[in-house]
Design an enzyme around this catalytic site. Structure first.
Site, short mmCIF file in Angstrom:
data_model
loop_
_atom_site.label_atom_id
_atom_site.label_comp_id
_atom_site.label_asym_id
_atom_site.label_seq_id
_atom_site.Cartn_x
_atom_site.Cartn_y
_atom_site.Cartn_z
N GLU A 13 26.39 23.29 56.11
CA GLU A 13 26.42 24.29 55.05
C GLU A 13 24.97 24.63 54.68
OE1 GLU A 13 28.37 26.29 53.56
OE2 GLU A 13 26.90 26.91 52.07
N CYS A 60 27.25 25.90 45.40
CA CYS A 60 27.69 25.77 46.79
C CYS A 60 29.11 26.31 46.91
CB CYS A 60 27.64 24.29 47.20
SG CYS A 60 28.19 23.99 48.90
N CYS A 63 30.89 22.48 48.20
CA CYS A 63 30.87 21.30 47.32
C CYS A 63 31.11 21.68 45.87
CB CYS A 63 29.54 20.58 47.46
SG CYS A 63 29.04 20.28 49.16
N HIS A 67 30.14 19.29 42.14
CA HIS A 67 29.19 19.74 41.12
C HIS A 67 29.87 19.90 39.76
CE1 HIS A 67 25.67 20.20 43.59
NE2 HIS A 67 26.35 20.89 44.49
N ARG A 475 29.03 13.59 50.54
CA ARG A 475 27.72 13.55 51.20
C ARG A 475 26.77 12.54 50.57
NH1 ARG A 475 29.87 18.63 51.80
NH2 ARG A 475 29.57 19.58 53.84
N SER A 498 21.77 15.99 49.75
CA SER A 498 20.84 16.51 50.77
C SER A 498 19.40 16.54 50.27
CB SER A 498 21.28 17.90 51.25
OG SER A 498 22.49 17.78 51.97
N CYS A 542 24.05 19.58 53.51
CA CYS A 542 24.54 20.74 52.76
C CYS A 542 23.35 21.35 52.05
CB CYS A 542 25.62 20.35 51.76
SG CYS A 542 26.34 21.81 50.96
N CYS A 545 23.70 23.25 48.61
CA CYS A 545 23.60 22.38 47.43
C CYS A 545 22.14 22.05 47.14
CB CYS A 545 24.35 21.07 47.68
SG CYS A 545 26.12 21.20 47.51
#
Length: 555
Positions: A13, A60, A63, A67, A475, A498, A542, A545
């Site tokens: 992503e 995102c 995700c 969040h 993640r 990430s 991702c 994010c």
């Protein structure tokens, strides 16, 4: 020395660029660059904190739920709001369901094609494929007729010349090792997983009112009514509905995902010594009624499983030495409560050949824990739990290690990272059912409270307060930090998985986890860097994010 550029890295992503130098058939150095700007934190300034979760999940398109919960927890922590037991359970169900769906998508649709050669599946014998499948699982779709139909479908794709999602890959690469029959089995399950992930997420859609971007979080609890006497609330029918899809998810994980994971991994055991990292961080999640987390938080340094340190978010600091930002105090490390988001792009003007990796080269900040880079994600969670003697985790981890014929040291690798995600999926699929049954028990006790509104009115809040919301997302550790002044958001910072895993070098020149994990990776063909993608994808990046891009248009 050859220099590779992978830009963009696909099957993730967002936008990620990786540069690496290769010499003697191995990666000598690597740089990870997030190539989108980060702006959501600026959007949140000045907003009503009670609305933050609705904005934050727009960071995102994938995700969203993670969040939302991290954000609502941050605000609840700041103002001292406590949620009732039903809200805790509803959130646990939502997040467990989302975890399972996310991991299934990652294993089959984002990562599997690094190990599975789709074109090779055309050479497979469906009868032998059926025999292979039956030898590892009692999954009902194991007949030769079924695999022949899948093979014909893939063949039709190839003959049409419209490969779609299979069009850009390194098919036939010498690093692929699966025999044709294993490839056909994996391709069949790739296609089945598309349907399964769509079905099982209906649990979250029910509890969140929609998916993605759930609408039922609220500061102080949830807004989904619970009332076994009402047809307009969660009731016995809702419990039966959720159990149906929880059973579907668990059966697929037990009879397809785990057997596939073990079968594929057995052909790639050398990857148990490639792509590892030293330090790990988990924030823990899925609280029980007493506040104890099902998956515990903790910190591991230098692979030492005998010493799991408790997590303290006050030891977080973000550096921008190699990031396209500027701080008002210069190049210092800032805790996210004091964090700043001031873009300062100094990189080359596109199109360009290489980044200036001696200077700033990423929109990602370098988040550090006690000035150390940390890997987050399923492997970090499984290692922390394993080190703490978590009964459920030890049972499944030991089973996987025994079947693969490797020791715990194999976990510190690309293969270990991929295996840990599968192990966690099995555990969370089981817990999803547990949480649904827990909700049913509360219904029997006529407990219908879903929110506590004692702290809803801003007049009950301190004039200035700050909070942190943690969620161990698929993640990895996700942390939202909020500072509230006079009832409005004065500062908001997101430290996402990430940001940890894909971070650039820091003020000490330390590589981020992915940069470090890539060093030493064998490369058979520098023009077809399949091996690098295996490790990069194992982290499930991702970047949307990480960067929270916003698009600015002038009217």
């Amino acid at each position: 020395m050859a220099r590779l550029v992978i830009d963009p890295v696909t099957r993730i992503e967002g936008h990620l660029r990786v540069e690496a130098t290769v010499n003697g058939g191995k990666v000598k150095d690597a740089w990870s660059s997030c190539t989108m700007w980060r702006g959501m934190e600026i959007v949140l300034r000045g907003k009503d904190p009670r609305d933050a979760w609705a904005y934050a999940q727009r960071a995102c398109g994938v995700c969203t739920t993670v969040h939302a919960i991290a954000s609502v927890r941050a605000v609840e922590d700041a103002i001292g709001a406590k949620i009732p037991d039903n809200a805790r359970i509803l959130r646990n169900i939502i997040m467990a369901n989302q975890n399972v769906q996310d991991h299934i998508i990652h294993f089959y649709h984002l990562h599997a094609l690094d190990w599975v050669d789709v074109v090779s599946a055309l050479k497979a014998d469906p009868v032998k494929t059926s025999e292979l499948a039956k030898s590892i699982s009692s999954w009902p779709k194991n007949s030769a007729t079924y695999f022949k139909a899948v093979q014909d479908k893939v063949k039709a794709f190839v003959e049409s010349g419209q490969l779609g999602i299979f069009s850009n890959a390194y098919w036939g690469h010498p690093a692929y090792k699966l025999p044709p029959e294993a490839n056909l089995m994996a391709v069949a399950h790739y296609l089945e997983a598309l349907d399964v992930q769509r079905e099982i997420i209906k649990i979250q859609a029910l509890l969140g009112a929609k998916n993605p971007h759930p609408q039922t979080f609220v500061v102080g609890g949830q807004s989904t009514p619970v009332d076994p006497e009402s047809q307009n609330a969660l009731n016995a029918d809702s419990i039966a509905f959720m159990l149906k899809y929880a059973d579907m998810a668990l059966e697929f994980v037990e009879k397809v995902y785990i057997p596939d994971l073990l079968a594929v991994a057995s052909f790639y055991k050398e990857w148990a010594g490639i792509g590892g990292f030293n330090n790990f961080l988990a924030c823990g999640d899925w609280p029980d009624a007493n506040g104890k987390m099902y998956l515990p938080g903790g910190v591991i340094k230098n692979k030492n499983l005998a010493k799991i340190e408790p997590l303290d978010h006050k030891k977080f600091k973000e550096y921008i030495t190699h990031s396209w930002y500027k701080y008002s105090k210069g190049d210092v490390g800032l805790h996210p409560w004091e964090g700043e988001t001031t873009p300062n792009y100094t990189g080359p003007k596109p199109p360009y050949e290489y980044l200036n990796v001696e200077g700033k080269y990423s929109w990602g900040k370098a988040i550090r824990y006690e000035d150390l880079p940390m890997e987050v994600g399923p492997l970090a969670r499984m290692l922390v739990a394993y080190g703490l003697g978590h009964k459920d985790v030890k049972e499944v981890v030991d089973m996987v290690l025994k079947k693969l014929g490797v020791g715990p040291e194999a976990l510190f690798s690309t293969l270990g990272r991929t295996a840990a995600r599968g192990i966690e999926t099995l555990l969370m699929a089981r817990k999803t059912k547990d949480y649904i049954l827990e909700l049913a028990q509360n219904m029997k006790k006529a407990d219908t409270k879903i929110a506590d509104t004692d702290k809803w009115d801003p007049k009950t809040w301190p004039k200035e307060c700050k909070g942190v919301g943690l969620h161990d997302a698929p993640r990895g550790c996700l942390a939202h930090f909020v500072v509230i002044k006079d009832g409005k958001i004065a500062n908001y910072q997101m430290v996402v998985p990430s940001t940890w895993n894909l971070s650039p070098r820091d003020h000490k020149g330390q590589r981020g986890p992915v940069e470090e994990a890539l060093v030493g990776t064998p490369v058979a063909d520098s023009k077809l860097p399949l091996e690098l993608l295996r490790t990069i994808h194992s982290y499930d990046p991702c970047m949307a994010c990480g960067m929270h891009m916003i698009e600015v248009r002038e009217e």
